[in-house]
Design an enzyme around this catalytic site. Structure first.
Site, PDB file in Angstrom:
ATOM      1  NE  ARG A  37      29.779  53.753  11.849  1.00  0.00           N
ATOM      2  CZ  ARG A  37      30.169  54.717  11.007  1.00  0.00           C
ATOM      3  NH1 ARG A  37      30.055  54.556   9.695  1.00  0.00           N
ATOM      4  NH2 ARG A  37      30.673  55.845  11.465  1.00  0.00           N
ATOM      5  CG  ASP A  55      28.455  48.184  21.373  1.00  0.00           C
ATOM      6  OD1 ASP A  55      28.828  49.114  22.115  1.00  0.00           O
ATOM      7  OD2 ASP A  55      27.293  48.081  20.954  1.00  0.00           O
ATOM      8  CG  ASN A  81      38.443  59.543  19.295  1.00  0.00           C
ATOM      9  OD1 ASN A  81      38.437  60.776  19.269  1.00  0.00           O
ATOM     10  ND2 ASN A  81      37.595  58.815  18.564  1.00  0.00           N
ATOM     11  CE1 TYR A 153      30.822  63.949  25.675  1.00  0.00           C
ATOM     12  CE2 TYR A 153      30.927  66.265  26.317  1.00  0.00           C
ATOM     13  CZ  TYR A 153      31.399  65.198  25.558  1.00  0.00           C
ATOM     14  OH  TYR A 153      32.454  65.384  24.688  1.00  0.00           O
ATOM     15  CE  LYS A 157      34.177  62.410  26.999  1.00  0.00           C
ATOM     16  NZ  LYS A 157      35.145  61.772  26.084  1.00  0.00           N
ATOM     17  CB  THR A 186      32.475  65.418  14.950  1.00  0.00           C
ATOM     18  OG1 THR A 186      32.018  65.679  16.287  1.00  0.00           O
ATOM     19  CG2 THR A 186      33.946  65.791  14.830  1.00  0.00           C
TER      20      THR A 186
HETATM   21  N1  LIG Z   1      33.153  67.026  18.619  1.00  0.00           N
HETATM   22  C1  LIG Z   1      33.354  67.827  19.657  1.00  0.00           C
HETATM   23  O1  LIG Z   1      32.990  69.025  19.632  1.00  0.00           O
HETATM   24  C2  LIG Z   1      34.058  67.318  20.886  1.00  0.00           C
HETATM   25  C3  LIG Z   1      34.315  68.246  21.902  1.00  0.00           C
HETATM   26  C4  LIG Z   1      34.963  67.800  23.051  1.00  0.00           C
HETATM   27  C5  LIG Z   1      35.351  66.485  23.162  1.00  0.00           C
HETATM   28  N2  LIG Z   1      35.082  65.605  22.154  1.00  0.00           N
HETATM   29  C6  LIG Z   1      35.480  64.219  22.355  1.00  0.00           C
HETATM   30  O2  LIG Z   1      36.162  63.734  21.212  1.00  0.00           O
HETATM   31  C7  LIG Z   1      35.949  62.321  21.062  1.00  0.00           C
HETATM   32  C8  LIG Z   1      35.523  62.025  19.641  1.00  0.00           C
HETATM   33  O3  LIG Z   1      34.313  62.713  19.413  1.00  0.00           O
HETATM   34  P1  LIG Z   1      33.764  63.009  17.941  1.00  0.00           P
HETATM   35  O4  LIG Z   1      33.318  64.417  17.943  1.00  0.00           O
HETATM   36  O5  LIG Z   1      34.726  62.547  16.925  1.00  0.00           O
HETATM   37  O6  LIG Z   1      32.459  62.090  17.940  1.00  0.00           O
HETATM   38  P2  LIG Z   1      31.807  61.234  16.757  1.00  0.00           P
HETATM   39  O7  LIG Z   1      32.007  61.899  15.461  1.00  0.00           O
HETATM   40  O8  LIG Z   1      30.410  60.970  17.227  1.00  0.00           O
HETATM   41  O9  LIG Z   1      32.654  59.882  16.776  1.00  0.00           O
HETATM   42  C9  LIG Z   1      32.635  59.059  17.907  1.00  0.00           C
HETATM   43  C10 LIG Z   1      33.299  57.756  17.584  1.00  0.00           C
HETATM   44  O10 LIG Z   1      33.093  56.861  18.695  1.00  0.00           O
HETATM   45  C11 LIG Z   1      32.467  55.675  18.209  1.00  0.00           C
HETATM   46  N3  LIG Z   1      31.598  55.050  19.204  1.00  0.00           N
HETATM   47  C12 LIG Z   1      30.564  55.603  19.851  1.00  0.00           C
HETATM   48  N4  LIG Z   1      29.953  54.690  20.626  1.00  0.00           N
HETATM   49  C13 LIG Z   1      30.623  53.536  20.470  1.00  0.00           C
HETATM   50  C14 LIG Z   1      30.479  52.229  20.987  1.00  0.00           C
HETATM   51  N5  LIG Z   1      29.484  51.907  21.834  1.00  0.00           N
HETATM   52  N6  LIG Z   1      31.350  51.276  20.620  1.00  0.00           N
HETATM   53  C15 LIG Z   1      32.352  51.567  19.754  1.00  0.00           C
HETATM   54  N7  LIG Z   1      32.532  52.778  19.212  1.00  0.00           N
HETATM   55  C16 LIG Z   1      31.676  53.763  19.564  1.00  0.00           C
HETATM   56  C17 LIG Z   1      31.676  56.144  17.017  1.00  0.00           C
HETATM   57  O11 LIG Z   1      31.269  55.063  16.205  1.00  0.00           O
HETATM   58  P3  LIG Z   1      30.082  55.280  15.112  1.00  0.00           P
HETATM   59  O12 LIG Z   1      30.691  56.136  14.061  1.00  0.00           O
HETATM   60  O13 LIG Z   1      29.731  53.909  14.673  1.00  0.00           O
HETATM   61  O14 LIG Z   1      28.977  55.995  15.853  1.00  0.00           O
HETATM   62  C18 LIG Z   1      32.685  57.080  16.361  1.00  0.00           C
HETATM   63  O15 LIG Z   1      33.664  56.358  15.661  1.00  0.00           O
HETATM   64  C19 LIG Z   1      34.912  61.934  22.126  1.00  0.00           C
HETATM   65  O16 LIG Z   1      35.545  61.312  23.211  1.00  0.00           O
HETATM   66  C20 LIG Z   1      34.315  63.273  22.535  1.00  0.00           C
HETATM   67  O17 LIG Z   1      33.817  63.249  23.876  1.00  0.00           O
HETATM   68  C21 LIG Z   1      34.444  65.980  21.018  1.00  0.00           C
END
Ligand SMILES: NC(=O)c1ccc[n+]([C@@H]2O[C@H](COP(=O)([O-])OP(=O)(O)OC[C@H]3O[C@@H](n4cnc5c(N)ncnc54)[C@H](OP(=O)(O)O)[C@@H]3O)[C@@H](O)[C@H]2O)c1
Length: 257
Positions: A37, A55, A81, A153, A157, A186
């Protein structure tokens, strides 16, 4: 020009915020869960200052990650994040015997905060779903409750906001804030998510670097660069202290100061 470290920046909002900040001339350090990654992240943002690996579901790897980041020097801002979402169909247990969602979404940002050289600003990603969360810490590892991924979740949060506000209170010299980015398409949000993806990484980048008076506050909760209502449980200092004590016990690492 600021130096910013963003967890979970191989994809999604972390990578988008990294691109925004790099375009503004800031030095960004990316983070990925493993070497494969990290290679993806490098291809997505070749001008990143550095990429670190770890991780976040593992306490040992998170500890090592903090060491790696500290070795790169002090950061002006850290954006916590990385996260996993609400669709896990069952309780997944980490190598440390913890609930996966709690370990990645709550314990990892706690441990990184406690171990990393304090930056000027800390930004924690929460969610609108925090408002249905349970911050009591009565069953954070889902050993008594029947598994519910959306609730796990939401709890995580809300605890992210509790963590942000606890750090803001304990470390008055650091600006520590939380935000919700909107429900956006995303990998986590899913293809049908209704909100504007282009706006979703803006507030965390702004909180990390902006000289606007509105961004230079602490212990606040934002949505789209505006103060936003937050669950009142996050303001309870007893819950803040309980979370810090609980995370310190799990990791044998108290929050300094
Ligand atoms: N998208 C939404 O609608 C939304 C809404 C509210 C809040 N959020 C918050 O925004 C933040 C980012 O979300 P996102 O939508 O961008 O999610 P995403 O696209 O799934 O990206 C999540 C990121 O976290 C990494 N990650 C997950 N598990 C991990 C682990 N065990 N070790 C290291 N890295 C890890 C992922 O790596 P990989 O790419 O390798 O999986 C990816 O880079 C989160 O905290 C989420 O709760 C998102």
């Amino acid at each position: 020009m600021s130096r910013i470290f963003i967890t979970g920046s191989s994809d999604g909002l972390g990578l988008m915020a990294a691109k925004l900040l790099a375009e503004e001339g800031h030095q960004v350090t990316l983070h990925a869960r493993n070497d494969a990654r990290a290679a993806d992240a490098h291809r997505s943002l070749p001008r990143a200052e550095a990429i670190v690996v770890g991780d976040l579901s593992s306490i040992a790897e998170t500890r090592q990650l903090a060491n790696s980041v500290n070795a790169l020097g002090r950061y002006n801002a850290v954006i916590h994040n990385a996260g996993v979402g609400y669709r896990e169909p069952r309780r997944i247990e980490t190598v440390d015997g913890l609930a996966h969602v709690f370990a990645i979404n709550v314990l990892a940002p706690y441990l990184l905060t406690a171990l990393m050289t304090p930056p000027d600003r800390l930004v924690y990603l929460s969610s609108g779903m925090h408002s249905g969360g349970d911050a009591s810490l009565d069953d954070p590892q889902w050993k008594a409750r029947r598994w519910n991924g959306a609730q796990a979740y939401s709890d995580s949060k809300l605890l992210d906001v509790v963590l942000a506000f606890a750090v803001a209170r304990r470390w008055p010299s650091v600006l520590a804030n939380a935000l919700e980015p909107g429900w956006v398409p995303t990998k986590m949000g899913g293809a049908g998510a209704p909100d504007d993806l282009s706006l979703a990484p803006v507030t965390q980048a702004w909180l990390a670097v902006s000289d606007d008076t509105a961004a230079k506050v602490t212990g606040q909760y934002f949505y789209h660069q505006k103060l936003h209502p937050v669950d009142r449980a996050a303001r309870r200092t007893d819950l803040q202290d309980k979370l810090l004590t609980y995370c310190a016990g799990l990791t044998s690492t108290p929050l300094p100061g």
